[in-house]
Design a protein around this motif. Structure first.
Motif, PDB file in Angstrom:
ATOM      1  N   PHE A  72      40.429  66.359  52.797  1.00 44.26           N
ATOM      2  CA  PHE A  72      41.847  66.019  52.559  1.00 44.26           C
ATOM      3  C   PHE A  72      42.903  66.780  53.003  1.00 44.26           C
ATOM      4  CE2 PHE A  72      39.273  63.522  49.369  1.00 44.26           C
ATOM      5  CZ  PHE A  72      39.720  62.245  49.614  1.00 44.26           C
ATOM      6  N   ALA A  76      44.445  65.786  40.792  1.00 42.74           N
ATOM      7  CA  ALA A  76      44.017  65.424  42.179  1.00 42.74           C
ATOM      8  C   ALA A  76      44.946  64.244  42.709  1.00 42.74           C
ATOM      9  CB  ALA A  76      42.607  64.700  42.038  1.00 42.74           C
ATOM     10  N   THR A  77      46.164  64.650  42.551  1.00 46.80           N
ATOM     11  CA  THR A  77      47.367  64.046  42.767  1.00 46.80           C
ATOM     12  C   THR A  77      47.465  63.228  44.101  1.00 46.80           C
ATOM     13  OG1 THR A  77      49.701  63.745  42.395  1.00 46.80           O
ATOM     14  CG2 THR A  77      48.845  65.601  43.620  1.00 46.80           C
ATOM     15  N   GLY A  78      46.487  63.699  45.185  1.00 42.50           N
ATOM     16  CA  GLY A  78      46.648  63.250  46.477  1.00 42.50           C
ATOM     17  C   GLY A  78      47.879  63.012  46.988  1.00 42.50           C
ATOM     18  N   HIS A 115      50.994  59.241  44.324  1.00 38.06           N
ATOM     19  CA  HIS A 115      51.354  57.730  43.998  1.00 38.06           C
ATOM     20  C   HIS A 115      51.337  57.664  42.326  1.00 38.06           C
ATOM     21  CE1 HIS A 115      51.551  56.502  48.290  1.00 38.06           C
ATOM     22  NE2 HIS A 115      50.550  56.881  48.264  1.00 38.06           N
ATOM     23  N   THR A 116      50.347  58.286  41.784  1.00 38.71           N
ATOM     24  CA  THR A 116      50.141  58.354  40.424  1.00 38.71           C
ATOM     25  C   THR A 116      51.273  59.210  39.723  1.00 38.71           C
ATOM     26  OG1 THR A 116      47.987  57.884  40.726  1.00 38.71           O
ATOM     27  CG2 THR A 116      48.769  58.760  38.334  1.00 38.71           C
ATOM     28  N   ASP A 133      46.219  69.356  42.719  1.00 35.18           N
ATOM     29  CA  ASP A 133      45.269  69.092  43.854  1.00 35.18           C
ATOM     30  C   ASP A 133      44.599  70.320  44.480  1.00 35.18           C
ATOM     31  OD1 ASP A 133      44.958  65.973  45.353  1.00 35.18           O
ATOM     32  OD2 ASP A 133      44.184  67.628  46.504  1.00 35.18           O
ATOM     33  N   MET A 183      47.795  67.601  50.673  1.00 40.80           N
ATOM     34  CA  MET A 183      48.179  66.696  49.923  1.00 40.80           C
ATOM     35  C   MET A 183      49.314  66.985  48.864  1.00 40.80           C
ATOM     36  SD  MET A 183      46.346  64.216  51.239  1.00 40.80           S
ATOM     37  CE  MET A 183      45.488  62.980  50.052  1.00 40.80           C
ATOM     38  N   PRO A 187      40.958  73.435  41.492  1.00 43.61           N
ATOM     39  CA  PRO A 187      39.935  72.138  41.323  1.00 43.61           C
ATOM     40  C   PRO A 187      40.258  71.572  40.061  1.00 43.61           C
ATOM     41  CG  PRO A 187      38.972  74.493  41.229  1.00 43.61           C
ATOM     42  CD  PRO A 187      40.315  74.669  41.444  1.00 43.61           C
ATOM     43  N   ALA A 188      39.945  70.438  39.966  1.00 39.44           N
ATOM     44  CA  ALA A 188      39.898  69.565  38.667  1.00 39.44           C
ATOM     45  C   ALA A 188      39.158  70.273  37.497  1.00 39.44           C
ATOM     46  CB  ALA A 188      39.530  68.162  38.979  1.00 39.44           C
ATOM     47  N   GLU A 189      38.101  70.811  38.141  1.00 37.43           N
ATOM     48  CA  GLU A 189      37.200  71.165  36.880  1.00 37.43           C
ATOM     49  C   GLU A 189      37.466  72.668  36.327  1.00 37.43           C
ATOM     50  OE1 GLU A 189      36.670  70.559  39.993  1.00 37.43           O
ATOM     51  OE2 GLU A 189      34.750  69.013  40.321  1.00 37.43           O
ATOM     52  N   ARG A 216      43.404  59.325  39.272  1.00 37.53           N
ATOM     53  CA  ARG A 216      43.392  58.259  39.944  1.00 37.53           C
ATOM     54  C   ARG A 216      42.559  58.263  41.294  1.00 37.53           C
ATOM     55  NH1 ARG A 216      47.569  55.234  42.954  1.00 37.53           N
ATOM     56  NH2 ARG A 216      47.025  53.116  42.978  1.00 37.53           N
ATOM     57  N   VAL A 217      41.554  57.512  41.332  1.00 37.65           N
ATOM     58  CA  VAL A 217      40.568  57.282  42.865  1.00 37.65           C
ATOM     59  C   VAL A 217      40.394  58.718  43.221  1.00 37.65           C
ATOM     60  CG1 VAL A 217      40.673  56.383  44.929  1.00 37.65           C
ATOM     61  CG2 VAL A 217      41.829  55.190  42.971  1.00 37.65           C
TER      62      VAL A 217
HETATM   63  C1  LIG Z   1      42.239  59.610  47.198  1.00 39.28           C
HETATM   64  S1  LIG Z   1      43.231  61.164  46.712  1.00 39.28           S
HETATM   65  C2  LIG Z   1      43.910  60.639  45.121  1.00 39.28           C
HETATM   66  C3  LIG Z   1      44.879  59.439  45.340  1.00 39.28           C
HETATM   67  C4  LIG Z   1      46.035  59.743  44.037  1.00 39.28           C
HETATM   68  N1  LIG Z   1      45.438  60.163  42.979  1.00 39.28           N
HETATM   69  C5  LIG Z   1      46.832  58.424  43.999  1.00 39.28           C
HETATM   70  O1  LIG Z   1      46.809  57.954  42.642  1.00 39.28           O
HETATM   71  O2  LIG Z   1      47.266  58.005  45.016  1.00 39.28           O
HETATM   72  C6  LIG Z   1      41.770  62.035  46.374  1.00 39.28           C
HETATM   73  C7  LIG Z   1      42.502  63.466  46.090  1.00 39.28           C
HETATM   74  O3  LIG Z   1      41.349  64.183  45.195  1.00 39.28           O
HETATM   75  C8  LIG Z   1      41.332  65.697  45.726  1.00 39.28           C
HETATM   76  N2  LIG Z   1      40.332  66.161  45.104  1.00 39.28           N
HETATM   77  C9  LIG Z   1      39.130  65.975  45.545  1.00 39.28           C
HETATM   78  N3  LIG Z   1      38.136  66.729  44.856  1.00 39.28           N
HETATM   79  C10 LIG Z   1      39.024  67.469  44.169  1.00 39.28           C
HETATM   80  C11 LIG Z   1      38.729  68.633  43.189  1.00 39.28           C
HETATM   81  N4  LIG Z   1      37.493  68.832  42.645  1.00 39.28           N
HETATM   82  N5  LIG Z   1      39.703  69.274  42.407  1.00 39.28           N
HETATM   83  C12 LIG Z   1      41.143  68.611  42.633  1.00 39.28           C
HETATM   84  N6  LIG Z   1      41.305  67.845  43.608  1.00 39.28           N
HETATM   85  C13 LIG Z   1      40.403  67.269  44.283  1.00 39.28           C
HETATM   86  C14 LIG Z   1      41.502  65.471  47.156  1.00 39.28           C
HETATM   87  O4  LIG Z   1      41.985  66.641  47.650  1.00 39.28           O
HETATM   88  C15 LIG Z   1      42.591  64.239  47.213  1.00 39.28           C
HETATM   89  O5  LIG Z   1      43.937  64.782  47.578  1.00 39.28           O
END
Ligand SMILES: C[S@@+](CC[C@H](N)C(=O)[O-])C[C@H]1O[C@@H](n2cnc3c(N)ncnc32)[C@H](O)[C@@H]1O
Length: 259
Positions: A14, A52-54, A57-58, A73, A78, A99-101, A116-117
């Protein structure tokens, strides 16, 4: 930051692909979040954590609803883009790179947690749900939107898993609604909504570009598509639309409340 292999893979992926997730991305349409929240008495105000705000958008959806948003994130690039998205509309958000965990926040500190996603990348979705439950105040809500897998069609589940893994090796697994339900209940949350909706994947070539899929893996995915069985084709409505390969993703909208 201490990261395991899948977290590191997602961060690398990402950071590299952040420019692809801007304003015009499919994810800018947040009607799925409107649908998830419809009829649910979410707290009227307070702090919201978007995990995981990417590209935000959320987080923007939350800020527009009046919440004070923390954007989290694993990828710094991102996060930078997400902050810009909010600033362009006059919103300020705190950020956390982790990390989300393992959420570095005190217990009972957010009215809402969203994700989200993204959860299909997590190395430990159960740890994420436990952490979300911990940081929510009593009466707070967890909202998860993510690709999901059918409970009763193992072939279709395996097909999409293989496709996603070849397209983007940082993919983990799409979880079935029953698994999400179990994770929430195990963390002490009450599931208030668990609905599966469909979202059109608009063009396989666009989907490759989003993830910078290698030429060899594009070939593997094209073979999977060409060789998909009839039940798989029917389940995903896999087909061609104006020369583009398209299908319908099953997307779970899950809302759970901390009692
Ligand atoms: C598709 S994007 C998210 C889209 C966003 N939530 C939205 O609503 O537009 C996926 C995101 O998940 C994050 N991500 C993936 N694994 C993660 C983890 N273990 N902890 C935190 N973020 C993570 C990536 O860095 C990426 O920014």
């Amino acid at each position: 930051m201490n990261l395991d292999d899948s977290q590191r893979a997602a961060q690398t992926q990402f950071d590299r692909q952040s420019a692809r997730y801007g304003r015009t991305h499919l994810l800018a349409d947040t009607s799925d979040l409107d649908g998830a929240a419809r009829g649910i008495a979410l707290p009227a105000e307070g702090r919201a954590l978007d995990v995981a705000t990417g590209c935000g958008h959320t987080a923007l959806w939350l800020a527009r609803r009046g919440y004070q948003v923390t954007l989290a994130d694993i990828s710094l690039r991102m996060l930078e883009n997400a902050v810009r998205l909010l600033e362009d509309e006059g919103f300020l958000g705190e950020t956390g790179q982790h990390p989300a965990e393992a959420l570095p926040y005190s217990g009972r500190s957010f009215q809402i947690v969203t994700c989200r996603v993204a959860a299909h990348h997590f190395s430990d979705p159960a740890a994420f749900v436990r952490e979300a439950a911990r940081v929510l105040v009593p009466g707070g809500y967890l909202i998860v939107v993510d690709g999901t897998a059918p409970d009763d069609q193992p072939e279709a589940e395996a097909w999409l898993h293989d496709l996603e893994k070849w397209r983007d090796p940082s993919h983990g697994r799409f979880l079935k609604p029953s698994v999400w339900q179990g994770l929430c209940e195990g963390a002490g949350l009450e599931v208030r909504r668990a609905e599966v909706h469909r979202l059109k994947q608009p063009d396989l070539e666009w989907y490759f570009e989003t993830a910078a899929t290698t030429p060899a893996n594009r070939e593997r995915v094209r073979k999977l598509v060409a060789n998909a069985s009839r039940p798989v084709r029917e389940y995903y409505s896999l087909g061609e639309d104006d020369g583009r390969i398209v299908w319908q993703w099953p997307i779970l909208r899950l809302v759970a409340r901390k009692p």
